[in-house]
Motif scaffolding. Structure first.
Motif, PDB file in Angstrom:
ATOM      1  N   GLN A   1       0.823  -1.202   0.000  1.00  0.00           N
ATOM      2  CA  GLN A   1       0.000   0.000   0.000  1.00  0.00           C
ATOM      3  C   GLN A   1       0.863   1.261   0.000  1.00  0.00           C
ATOM      4  OE1 GLN A   1      -3.568   0.518   0.001  1.00  0.00           O
ATOM      5  NE2 GLN A   1      -3.370  -1.538  -0.855  1.00  0.00           N
ATOM      6  N   THR A   2       1.980   1.220   0.732  1.00  0.00           N
ATOM      7  CA  THR A   2       2.893   2.363   0.732  1.00  0.00           C
ATOM      8  C   THR A   2       3.402   2.634  -0.675  1.00  0.00           C
ATOM      9  OG1 THR A   2       3.608   1.925   3.017  1.00  0.00           O
ATOM     10  CG2 THR A   2       5.075   3.255   1.647  1.00  0.00           C
ATOM     11  N   THR A   3       3.771   1.577  -1.391  1.00  0.00           N
ATOM     12  CA  THR A   3       4.268   1.730  -2.760  1.00  0.00           C
ATOM     13  C   THR A   3       3.171   2.207  -3.694  1.00  0.00           C
ATOM     14  OG1 THR A   3       5.950   0.018  -2.433  1.00  0.00           O
ATOM     15  CG2 THR A   3       5.318   0.519  -4.699  1.00  0.00           C
ATOM     16  N   GLU A   4       2.014   1.569  -3.629  1.00  0.00           N
ATOM     17  CA  GLU A   4       0.915   1.913  -4.541  1.00  0.00           C
ATOM     18  C   GLU A   4       0.451   3.355  -4.358  1.00  0.00           C
ATOM     19  OE1 GLU A   4      -3.812   0.846  -5.003  1.00  0.00           O
ATOM     20  OE2 GLU A   4      -2.451  -0.795  -4.458  1.00  0.00           O
ATOM     21  N   LEU A   5       0.209   3.744  -3.119  1.00  0.00           N
ATOM     22  CA  LEU A   5      -0.273   5.097  -2.863  1.00  0.00           C
ATOM     23  C   LEU A   5       0.840   6.123  -3.073  1.00  0.00           C
ATOM     24  CD1 LEU A   5      -2.420   4.286   0.275  1.00  0.00           C
ATOM     25  CD2 LEU A   5      -3.298   5.064  -1.931  1.00  0.00           C
ATOM     26  N   GLY A   6       2.068   5.754  -2.702  1.00  0.00           N
ATOM     27  CA  GLY A   6       3.186   6.675  -2.862  1.00  0.00           C
ATOM     28  C   GLY A   6       3.517   6.966  -4.309  1.00  0.00           C
ATOM     29  N   ASP A   7       3.098   6.098  -5.219  1.00  0.00           N
ATOM     30  CA  ASP A   7       3.340   6.310  -6.646  1.00  0.00           C
ATOM     31  C   ASP A   7       2.364   7.304  -7.267  1.00  0.00           C
ATOM     32  OD1 ASP A   7       5.544   4.679  -6.770  1.00  0.00           O
ATOM     33  OD2 ASP A   7       4.459   2.925  -7.516  1.00  0.00           O
ATOM     34  N   ILE A   8       1.314   7.677  -6.542  1.00  0.00           N
ATOM     35  CA  ILE A   8       0.384   8.694  -7.040  1.00  0.00           C
ATOM     36  C   ILE A   8       1.103  10.037  -6.994  1.00  0.00           C
ATOM     37  CG2 ILE A   8      -1.816   9.858  -6.621  1.00  0.00           C
ATOM     38  CD1 ILE A   8      -2.803   7.218  -5.360  1.00  0.00           C
ATOM     39  N   PRO A   9       1.167  10.771  -8.105  1.00  0.00           N
ATOM     40  CA  PRO A   9       2.026  11.966  -8.178  1.00  0.00           C
ATOM     41  C   PRO A   9       1.817  12.991  -7.077  1.00  0.00           C
ATOM     42  CG  PRO A   9       1.260  11.359 -10.367  1.00  0.00           C
ATOM     43  CD  PRO A   9       0.528  10.476  -9.406  1.00  0.00           C
ATOM     44  N   TRP A  10       0.598  13.204  -6.637  1.00  0.00           N
ATOM     45  CA  TRP A  10       0.353  14.269  -5.661  1.00  0.00           C
ATOM     46  C   TRP A  10       0.440  13.788  -4.213  1.00  0.00           C
ATOM     47  CZ3 TRP A  10      -3.764  13.050  -2.603  1.00  0.00           C
ATOM     48  CH2 TRP A  10      -4.762  12.229  -3.141  1.00  0.00           C
ATOM     49  N   VAL A  11       0.587  12.493  -3.976  1.00  0.00           N
ATOM     50  CA  VAL A  11       0.691  11.961  -2.609  1.00  0.00           C
ATOM     51  C   VAL A  11       2.116  12.151  -2.102  1.00  0.00           C
ATOM     52  CG1 VAL A  11       0.654   9.879  -1.190  1.00  0.00           C
ATOM     53  CG2 VAL A  11      -1.206  10.325  -2.805  1.00  0.00           C
ATOM     54  N   ARG A  12       2.243  12.789  -0.951  1.00  0.00           N
ATOM     55  CA  ARG A  12       3.573  13.047  -0.378  1.00  0.00           C
ATOM     56  C   ARG A  12       3.830  12.245   0.888  1.00  0.00           C
ATOM     57  NH1 ARG A  12       6.397  18.207   2.063  1.00  0.00           N
ATOM     58  NH2 ARG A  12       8.549  17.631   1.626  1.00  0.00           N
ATOM     59  N   HIS A  13       2.801  11.685   1.486  1.00  0.00           N
ATOM     60  CA  HIS A  13       3.004  10.964   2.746  1.00  0.00           C
ATOM     61  C   HIS A  13       1.969   9.870   2.884  1.00  0.00           C
ATOM     62  CE1 HIS A  13       2.765  10.284   7.155  1.00  0.00           C
ATOM     63  NE2 HIS A  13       4.061  10.477   7.089  1.00  0.00           N
ATOM     64  N   VAL A  14       2.403   8.693   3.350  1.00  0.00           N
ATOM     65  CA  VAL A  14       1.500   7.570   3.605  1.00  0.00           C
ATOM     66  C   VAL A  14       1.587   7.222   5.079  1.00  0.00           C
ATOM     67  CG1 VAL A  14       0.933   5.171   3.082  1.00  0.00           C
ATOM     68  CG2 VAL A  14       1.771   6.685   1.258  1.00  0.00           C
ATOM     69  N   GLN A  15       0.470   7.406   5.780  1.00  0.00           N
ATOM     70  CA  GLN A  15       0.407   7.138   7.221  1.00  0.00           C
ATOM     71  C   GLN A  15      -0.377   5.858   7.473  1.00  0.00           C
ATOM     72  OE1 GLN A  15       1.807   8.958  10.067  1.00  0.00           O
ATOM     73  NE2 GLN A  15       1.367   6.853  10.679  1.00  0.00           N
ATOM     74  N   ILE A  16       0.304   4.851   7.997  1.00  0.00           N
ATOM     75  CA  ILE A  16      -0.317   3.579   8.374  1.00  0.00           C
ATOM     76  C   ILE A  16      -0.522   3.588   9.880  1.00  0.00           C
ATOM     77  CG2 ILE A  16       0.114   1.095   8.568  1.00  0.00           C
ATOM     78  CD1 ILE A  16       1.767   1.418   5.931  1.00  0.00           C
ATOM     79  N   PHE A  17      -1.723   3.233  10.329  1.00  0.00           N
ATOM     80  CA  PHE A  17      -1.974   3.249  11.768  1.00  0.00           C
ATOM     81  C   PHE A  17      -3.090   2.281  12.144  1.00  0.00           C
ATOM     82  CE2 PHE A  17      -4.779   6.458   9.982  1.00  0.00           C
ATOM     83  CZ  PHE A  17      -5.941   6.385  10.732  1.00  0.00           C
ATOM     84  N   GLU A  18      -3.160   1.980  13.431  1.00  0.00           N
ATOM     85  CA  GLU A  18      -4.226   1.147  13.992  1.00  0.00           C
ATOM     86  C   GLU A  18      -4.690   1.756  15.302  1.00  0.00           C
ATOM     87  OE1 GLU A  18      -5.090  -3.272  15.974  1.00  0.00           O
ATOM     88  OE2 GLU A  18      -3.030  -2.636  15.555  1.00  0.00           O
ATOM     89  N   ASN A  19      -5.994   1.906  15.465  1.00  0.00           N
ATOM     90  CA  ASN A  19      -6.599   2.233  16.753  1.00  0.00           C
ATOM     91  C   ASN A  19      -7.216   0.952  17.286  1.00  0.00           C
ATOM     92  OD1 ASN A  19      -6.020   5.022  16.598  1.00  0.00           O
ATOM     93  ND2 ASN A  19      -7.801   5.336  15.292  1.00  0.00           N
ATOM     94  N   ARG A  20      -6.664   0.439  18.362  1.00  0.00           N
ATOM     95  CA  ARG A  20      -7.149  -0.834  18.896  1.00  0.00           C
ATOM     96  C   ARG A  20      -7.989  -0.588  20.141  1.00  0.00           C
ATOM     97  NH1 ARG A  20      -4.154  -5.473  22.362  1.00  0.00           N
ATOM     98  NH2 ARG A  20      -5.091  -7.310  21.432  1.00  0.00           N
ATOM     99  N   GLY A  21      -9.234  -1.035  20.093  1.00  0.00           N
ATOM    100  CA  GLY A  21     -10.097  -0.951  21.259  1.00  0.00           C
ATOM    101  C   GLY A  21     -10.996   0.269  21.260  1.00  0.00           C
ATOM    102  N   ALA A  22     -12.166   0.108  21.876  1.00  0.00           N
ATOM    103  CA  ALA A  22     -13.129   1.200  21.957  1.00  0.00           C
ATOM    104  C   ALA A  22     -12.565   2.405  22.693  1.00  0.00           C
ATOM    105  CB  ALA A  22     -14.419   0.709  22.637  1.00  0.00           C
ATOM    106  N   MET A  23     -11.676   2.177  23.678  1.00  0.00           N
ATOM    107  CA  MET A  23     -11.084   3.271  24.433  1.00  0.00           C
ATOM    108  C   MET A  23     -10.272   4.204  23.533  1.00  0.00           C
ATOM    109  SD  MET A  23      -8.662   3.022  27.832  1.00  0.00           S
ATOM    110  CE  MET A  23      -9.715   1.807  28.620  1.00  0.00           C
TER     111      MET A  23
END
Length: 331
Positions: A129-151
């Motif tokens: 996903q970092t490669t695929e999205l990063g190859d889009i000309p106007w994309v400058r940053h790819v942020q991967i994250f997880e929010n675990r839990g209702a809290m």
């Protein structure tokens, strides 16, 4: 270091207040619900389980591994149509692509309960996903994250994370990039060498990755995950490094779960080099884990008051947090 003192965060350039003597203070504040979590392997009401219809009307396919799709309720859109203004009331459009990644088809799993081989598929999907999205000309940053839990604000208990590709580098990674570039060489390579030599804040490690409680940690059981060798982004990891990352993620998250006997909530995310085509030789791939629980499964840390208006503050020392996590994150 039992007396109050402050520590400098080399990644952000900010100070942190450490107050170890406050661990004995009584607590009459909010107590969290710790009802046992019991989920089926498949939930017919879950939007993210294979074959189910999602809230916006699309049907989730019958996937059997990781599955990625464009968020039905994305925070950003790939077309720039926002307001634009200058002066003291500055605003500008922001394009972005927001995706959801289901880690596994089983509804009752988290990273902590998945096999390392299954987590490796997640790592591969993050890199792709970092490669695929990063190859889009106007994309400058790819942020991967997880929010675990209702809290932590997770709207669905199915094991999943998110990927936001943005037109500009967001504020937190931008601060870290500036600090690492100002250092000259690789700040995190040098920092990791210091931590490995000291040993007291290392939680778990293998031949490829190290998880540690950073010297400047603000959250009670915050950790930093680093590759031993200099790598700037997830796609740079070879097969051995990807296996090593999967192993560390399984050991660290299962250790969190053993801490208080609950599915430990956290926000986790990777910081990697921007995708604007520049080399960024000083940047070192890393992941932050920010879990809120403080003394037990029912008491969490709140970033309020002095933390909001002054600077970050913690009670238990990073060294004591690492010692406890280390005992729980062994193979």
């Amino acid at each position: 270091m039992d007396a109050p003192h402050r520590r400098f965060n080399q990644l952000t350039g900010e100070w942190l207040l450490v107050s170890p003597h406050r661990t004995a203070r009584p607590w009459q504040g909010q107590v969290e619900d710790t009802a046992p979590v019991s989920r089926p392997a498949y939930d017919p009401e879950c939007y993210l389980c294979p074959g189910n219809k999602r809230a916006a009307g699309a049907t989730t396919p019958a996937y059997d591994s990781t599955y990625v799709f464009d968020n039905d309720f994305a925070a950003l859109l790939p077309t720039a149509s926002g307001p634009s203004s200058g002066g003291l009331l500055r605003a500008e459009p922001e394009r972005g692509i927001c995706r959801v990644m289901c880690f596994d088809p089983r509804h009752d799993l988290t990273l902590a309960g998945m096999q390392v081989s299954a987590i490796r598929r997640v790592v591969d999907a993050w890199a792709a996903q970092t490669t695929e999205l990063g190859d889009i000309p106007w994309v400058r940053h790819v942020q991967i994250f997880e929010n675990r839990g209702a809290m932590m604000g997770a709207s669905n208990p199915h094991p999943h994370g998110q990927i936001w590709a943005t037109e500009h580098v967001p504020g937190e990674p931008a601060k870290e990039i500036a600090r690492q570039q100002a250092y000259g060489e690789c700040l995190l390579c040098d920092y990791l060498a210091v931590e490995l030599d000291a040993g007291e804040r290392v939680v778990c490690d293998n031949d490829e990755f190290v998880a540690l409680v950073p010297f400047w940690a603000a959250w009670p059981y915050e950790t930093l995950v680093l590759p031993r060798r200099h790598r700037g982004a997830l796609p740079d990891l070879d097969d051995a490094a990807r296996d090593g990352l999967a192993d560390i993620l399984q050991r660290l998250t299962s250790g969190y779960d053993r801490m208080f006997g609950v599915e430990f909530p956290y926000s986790m995310g990777f910081h990697q080099r921007p995708t604007d085509g520049e080399p960024y030789p000083e940047l070192h791939l890393h992941a932050h884990f920010y879990p809120p629980l403080l003394r037990s499964a029912t008491i969490r840390k709140f970033m309020v008051g002095f933390e909001l208006l002054g600077q970050a503050q913690r009670d238990i020392t990073p060294e004591s947090a690492a010692e406890r996590l280390r005992a729980l994150s062994r193979r």
